[in-house]
Design a protein around this motif. Structure first.
Motif, mmCIF file in Angstrom:
data_model
loop_
_atom_site.group_PDB
_atom_site.id
_atom_site.type_symbol
_atom_site.label_atom_id
_atom_site.label_comp_id
_atom_site.label_asym_id
_atom_site.label_seq_id
_atom_site.Cartn_x
_atom_site.Cartn_y
_atom_site.Cartn_z
ATOM 1 N N UNK A 156 0.611 -1.243 0.144
ATOM 2 C CA UNK A 156 -0.475 0.126 -0.333
ATOM 3 C C UNK A 156 1.230 0.903 -0.111
ATOM 4 N N UNK A 157 1.872 1.427 0.470
ATOM 5 C CA UNK A 157 2.849 2.411 0.911
ATOM 6 C C UNK A 157 3.698 2.480 -0.513
ATOM 7 N N UNK A 158 4.014 1.521 -1.368
ATOM 8 C CA UNK A 158 4.854 1.902 -2.499
ATOM 9 C C UNK A 158 3.854 1.891 -3.902
ATOM 10 N N UNK A 159 2.578 1.222 -3.556
ATOM 11 C CA UNK A 159 1.768 1.923 -4.546
ATOM 12 C C UNK A 159 1.058 3.307 -4.264
ATOM 13 N N UNK A 160 0.561 3.639 -3.305
ATOM 14 C CA UNK A 160 0.061 5.245 -2.992
ATOM 15 C C UNK A 160 0.825 6.096 -3.137
ATOM 16 N N UNK A 161 2.172 5.538 -3.216
ATOM 17 C CA UNK A 161 2.844 7.126 -3.203
ATOM 18 C C UNK A 161 3.476 8.083 -4.212
ATOM 19 N N UNK A 162 3.396 7.397 -5.393
ATOM 20 C CA UNK A 162 3.105 7.378 -6.821
ATOM 21 C C UNK A 162 2.327 8.908 -6.708
ATOM 22 N N UNK A 163 0.776 9.125 -6.076
ATOM 23 C CA UNK A 163 -0.008 8.581 -6.762
ATOM 24 C C UNK A 163 0.342 10.547 -6.184
ATOM 25 N N UNK A 164 -0.404 11.951 -6.868
ATOM 26 C CA UNK A 164 -0.176 13.216 -6.238
ATOM 27 C C UNK A 164 -1.304 12.706 -5.591
ATOM 28 N N UNK A 165 -1.622 14.024 -4.402
ATOM 29 C CA UNK A 165 -2.824 13.988 -2.820
ATOM 30 C C UNK A 165 -2.538 12.728 -1.959
ATOM 31 N N UNK A 166 -2.069 11.679 -2.953
ATOM 32 C CA UNK A 166 -2.286 10.889 -1.988
ATOM 33 C C UNK A 166 -1.401 10.243 -1.027
ATOM 34 N N UNK A 167 -1.615 10.146 0.559
ATOM 35 C CA UNK A 167 -0.677 9.545 1.290
ATOM 36 C C UNK A 167 -0.923 8.264 2.277
ATOM 37 N N UNK A 168 -0.365 8.034 2.625
ATOM 38 C CA UNK A 168 -0.383 6.783 3.855
ATOM 39 C C UNK A 168 -0.286 7.008 5.142
ATOM 40 N N UNK A 169 -1.042 6.403 6.095
ATOM 41 C CA UNK A 169 -0.498 6.738 7.678
ATOM 42 C C UNK A 169 -1.044 5.660 8.093
ATOM 43 N N UNK A 170 -0.046 5.763 9.301
ATOM 44 C CA UNK A 170 -0.826 4.332 10.123
ATOM 45 C C UNK A 170 -1.926 5.023 11.193
ATOM 46 N N UNK A 171 -2.484 4.434 11.889
ATOM 47 C CA UNK A 171 -3.214 4.879 13.211
ATOM 48 C C UNK A 171 -3.123 5.365 13.867
ATOM 49 N N UNK A 172 -1.908 4.674 14.914
ATOM 50 C CA UNK A 172 -0.682 5.644 15.797
ATOM 51 C C UNK A 172 0.094 7.072 15.367
ATOM 52 N N UNK A 173 0.164 7.331 13.926
ATOM 53 C CA UNK A 173 0.678 8.667 13.899
ATOM 54 C C UNK A 173 -0.419 9.593 13.318
ATOM 55 N N UNK A 174 -1.340 9.461 13.635
ATOM 56 C CA UNK A 174 -2.893 10.703 13.254
ATOM 57 C C UNK A 174 -2.325 11.940 14.052
ATOM 58 N N UNK A 175 -2.409 12.655 13.060
ATOM 59 C CA UNK A 175 -2.495 13.909 13.497
ATOM 60 C C UNK A 175 -3.544 14.812 13.070
ATOM 61 N N UNK A 176 -3.380 15.936 13.444
ATOM 62 C CA UNK A 176 -4.635 16.676 12.795
ATOM 63 C C UNK A 176 -4.528 17.454 12.193
ATOM 64 N N UNK A 177 -2.586 18.043 12.066
ATOM 65 C CA UNK A 177 -2.838 18.847 9.973
ATOM 66 C C UNK A 177 -3.275 17.544 9.330
ATOM 67 N N UNK A 178 -2.711 16.548 8.385
ATOM 68 C CA UNK A 178 -2.772 15.409 7.882
ATOM 69 C C UNK A 178 -4.955 15.808 7.788
ATOM 70 N N UNK A 179 -5.346 15.414 8.982
ATOM 71 C CA UNK A 179 -6.764 15.124 8.815
ATOM 72 C C UNK A 179 -7.447 16.339 8.081
ATOM 73 N N UNK A 180 -7.229 17.922 8.625
ATOM 74 C CA UNK A 180 -7.412 18.732 8.608
ATOM 75 C C UNK A 180 -7.307 19.388 6.824
#
Length: 200
Positions: A156-180
């Motif tokens: 998932x990390x490798x497949x999505x990292x080349x897509x513009x505007x798509x980011x992968x995050x682990x649940x325990x690394x959640x942050x307000x800026x990424x969500x907003x």
């Protein structure tokens, strides 16, 4: 409350996490604090006392035809010190744990209200290919956004990292800026359970 799961049975979630009122001042404070904490603050310049040299008057006060000068390290001289020299700074702003968690809950609740939260059973790719990641997102009706899993797999990390505007995050690394900043947030059942356990 219940939330719909794309292609699956509904999931029961806590009202305290996904049904909270939105507090713009609180979310703003937490987002600003998070961004400030990411600043390095390592910029430094030399003022006139830090620059070497300038221990004596370069020429006498009168009679030379030159302007009066007391030191060659004056800020108006070439190689002189900087007038308001930058100093290393710590930009962090204190936000306690309760405020931070409350802001995350408020953001998640607002995502639900705006229908920007998509819940799926799992996020998996057979191969680490951008084409497969794009097909997965197109099937969910998501152009750009944030993909959250409890433990995202490598494909998932490798497949999505080349897509513009798509980011992968682990649940325990959640942050307000990424969500907003995410247009859509795609979250797995496992991620929802992990986030609820953290914020409960």
């Amino acid at each position: 409350m219940e939330l719909a799961v794309a292609g699956g049975a509904n999931i029961e979630v806590s009202d305290r996490v996904f049904g909270r009122e939105f507090s713009e001042p609180l979310v703003h404070q937490v987002v600003i604090s998070y961004l400030a904490g990411a600043r390095a603050g390592t910029k430094a310049q030399k003022n006139r006392s830090d620059v070497s040299g300038g221990g004596r008057k370069p020429w006498r006060q009168k009679g030379t035809g030159n302007a009066r000068a007391g030191t060659i390290r004056s800020p108006i001289w070439r190689t002189g010190g900087v007038t308001f020299a930058a100093r290393p700074r710590d930009f962090t702003q204190k936000v306690n744990r309760k405020q931070y968690r409350s802001a995350i809950k408020a953001i998640l609740s607002e995502l639900v209200r705006q229908e920007r939260l998509v819940i799926v059973d799992e996020l998996k790719l057979a191969e680490p290919k951008s084409r497969l990641a794009r097909e997965l997102l197109d099937g969910l009706g998501v152009a750009t956004g944030l993909l959250i899993d409890s433990e995202p797999e490598g494909n998932l990390y490798l497949g999505a990292r080349n897509l513009r505007g798509v980011f992968v995050l682990a649940a325990d690394r959640l942050d307000p800026v990424s969500l907003v900043s995410a247009e859509k947030v795609v979250m797995t059942r496992a991620a929802v359970e992990k986030i609820q356990e953290w914020l409960a």
